[in-house]
Design an enzyme around this catalytic site. Structure first.
Site, PDB file in Angstrom:
ATOM      1  CG  PHE A  24       2.016  -4.449   4.471  1.00  0.00           C
ATOM      2  CD1 PHE A  24       3.266  -4.620   4.927  1.00  0.00           C
ATOM      3  CD2 PHE A  24       1.468  -3.472   3.650  1.00  0.00           C
ATOM      4  CE1 PHE A  24       4.037  -3.879   4.322  1.00  0.00           C
ATOM      5  CE2 PHE A  24       2.391  -2.753   2.888  1.00  0.00           C
ATOM      6  CZ  PHE A  24       3.577  -2.975   3.233  1.00  0.00           C
ATOM      7  CG  ASP A  79      -4.691  -0.726   5.573  1.00  0.00           C
ATOM      8  OD1 ASP A  79      -5.086  -0.373   4.182  1.00  0.00           O
ATOM      9  OD2 ASP A  79      -3.759  -0.885   5.789  1.00  0.00           O
ATOM     10  CE  LYS A 122      -0.762  -2.498  -2.504  1.00  0.00           C
ATOM     11  NZ  LYS A 122      -0.597  -2.476  -1.104  1.00  0.00           N
TER      12      LYS A 122
HETATM   13  C1  LIG Z   1      -0.232  -1.620   0.003  1.00  0.00           C
HETATM   14  C2  LIG Z   1      -0.715  -1.425   1.351  1.00  0.00           C
HETATM   15  C3  LIG Z   1      -0.233  -0.274   1.935  1.00  0.00           C
HETATM   16  C4  LIG Z   1       0.906   0.524   1.570  1.00  0.00           C
HETATM   17  O1  LIG Z   1       0.493   1.226   0.345  1.00  0.00           O
HETATM   18  P1  LIG Z   1       1.839   2.087  -0.314  1.00  0.00           P
HETATM   19  O2  LIG Z   1       0.849   2.852  -1.228  1.00  0.00           O
HETATM   20  O3  LIG Z   1       2.739   1.130  -0.533  1.00  0.00           O
HETATM   21  O4  LIG Z   1       2.194   3.002   0.897  1.00  0.00           O
HETATM   22  C5  LIG Z   1      -0.986  -0.190   3.225  1.00  0.00           C
HETATM   23  N1  LIG Z   1      -1.861  -1.255   3.482  1.00  0.00           N
HETATM   24  C6  LIG Z   1      -2.322  -2.217   2.882  1.00  0.00           C
HETATM   25  C7  LIG Z   1      -3.417  -3.266   3.228  1.00  0.00           C
HETATM   26  C8  LIG Z   1      -1.762  -2.540   1.795  1.00  0.00           C
HETATM   27  O5  LIG Z   1      -1.944  -3.506   1.121  1.00  0.00           O
END
Ligand SMILES: *Cc1c(COP(=O)(O)O)cnc(C)c1O
Length: 412
Positions: free
Chosen positions: A144, A229, A258
């Protein structure tokens, strides 16, 4: 006509229906506790979604935000600003990175990372030098990376791109933690490989150290950039400031969001001086990116998290939760696996409970416990990194009652 009284029903009347929020509405929080409109109290094992890692209303964060609120809110990137520079200085001093780009969210940090990788390949291996072009982005199934069209297409969950075609091209999705698949997919046409060191939404699955080392090696061999990420696992949640530090594998680009703002929206893309050089003036930007309010808070977040007390505390609390879940499981036999890193922990349900993770969240609310799912089969725990151990134990007691109730409903 607007009314002062709003409740959960109001959501269905005025909001786009892309979420299905809980039946209660939290109105205040302190530390690892929340209170709803009716005064019910909850222990927070979710932190938003791994966001409020220093708890609600941390006094130091409230103080720096208030100070910045009274000084300057916004400038735009026509100017630079002191909080952004301080935060960038702190991030570069405490990581591999030499350059920072600020965004408002994780998706935007990844969008920047992916665009930068394409642009870097364009600059260094332009179309006349390689045929076909070096534009392929390799990512993992079940990953994700956000909800913009680019990031959701790079993400490895087809349910999130269904109905949104045409999607950006030259994306290749491989099985996570599969060394042979990586070897087969990463080649001279690959400009970037993006991976979550611990898959969050995909089910709380840590990468093996061998896998990340292999990705590093393949990227080096083929002149591709390695992007980590760390939007969910970064900023202390793994027990190190960023997860790559624990793995001992250094990416070329790292994304954070986050927990970076503990609830104040902010994201960051960290990279080297060499890679950053491809984002020359005019190639990319953001109105709010580097906003002084966000950066003032994030600077304090990194200062507070990047201490032995907090990071060692993550490891201690990890053990408490894993032991607590093992105890609960001895009695109830609800989980086939408990896994994760630091304070991102997933409990995978047994076959009989398959597809029922959301039931745990709903029953949790009745017992004053806020928890998360990571897909239909995994209950996810992401408490504050500084949750008091009493709250943690009380939360586990409540969770045992939740498990008992879900199982009882199951056997009726
Ligand atoms: C939550 C998340 C995102 C997206 O972040 P947003 O602030 O919702 O755009 C991207 N990568 C990972 C691993 C995430 O957990």
């Amino acid at each position: 006509m607007s009314s002062a009284i709003v409740n959960r029903q109001t959501f269905d009347e005025v909001m786009v229906p892309n979420y299905s929020p809980a039946a209660f509405i939290p109105v205040s929080g302190k530390g690892s506790r929340l209170w709803d409109q009716d005064g019910n109290e909850y222990i927070d094992f979710a932190s938003g979604i791994a966001v409020t890692s220093l708890g609600h209303l941390h006094p130091e964060l409230t103080r720096v935000l208030h100070e910045q609120v009274d000084r300057l809110w916004h400038l735009s990137n026509t100017f630079t600003n002191e909080p952004a520079l301080r935060l960038a200085r702190r991030l570069t001093e405490s990581t591999f990175a030499e350059r920072v780009f600020f965004s408002n969210s994780g998706a935007e940090a990844n969008e920047a990372a992916l665009k930068l990788a394409r642009r870097y390949a364009f600059d260094h291996f332009g179309a006349e030098k390689t045929k076909p072009e070096k534009t392929k982005i390799v990512s993992c199934k079940q990953s994700f990376h956000g909800r913009t069209l680019f990031t959701v297409s790079v993400g490895g969950q087809p349910k999130y791109t269904e109905g949104f075609a045409p999607l950006p091209g030259d994306l290749d999705h491989i099985e996570f933690n599969d060394l042979a698949a990586a070897e087969a997919a990463i080649d001279a046409n690959t400009c970037a490989v993006i991976v979550e060191p611990v898959q969050g939404e995909g089910g709380v699955l840590p990468a093996t150290p061998e896998y990340l080392k292999k990705l590093r090696e393949l990227c080096d061999r083929h002149g591709a950039l390695l992007i980590f990420d760390e939007v969910q696992i970064g900023v202390g949640r793994a027990g190190t400031l960023f997860a790559y530090m624990g793995y001992g594998v250094t990416p070329d680009i790292l994304t954070s969001a986050k927990a970076l703002g503990n609830g104040f929206p902010v994201g960051a893309m960290l990279t080297t001086k060499k890679v950053a050089a491809s984002f020359v003036v005019g190639t990319h930007g953001s109105t709010y990116g580097g906003n002084p309010l966000a950066c003032a808070v994030a600077d304090k977040v990194i200062e507070l998290v990047n201490t032995p007390e907090v990071l060692d505390g993550v490891k201690r609390r990890h053990d408490l939760i894993v032991e607590g879940l093992a105890r609960i499981n001895e009695t109830h036999r609800a989980f086939r696996d408990v896994r994760g890193a630091g304070l991102l922990i997933g409990a995978e349900l047994t076959g009989e409970l398959a597809g029922k993770s959301k039931d745990f969240v709903n029953v949790g609310a009745k017992h004053g416990l806020v928890i998360l799912v990571a897909g239909p089969n995994v209950v996810r725990f992401a408490p504050s990194l500084v949750i008091p151990e009493d709250d943690l134990q009380e939360g586990l007691e409540r969770f045992e009652a939740v498990v008992a109730e879900v199982l009882a409903a199951q056997s009726v």
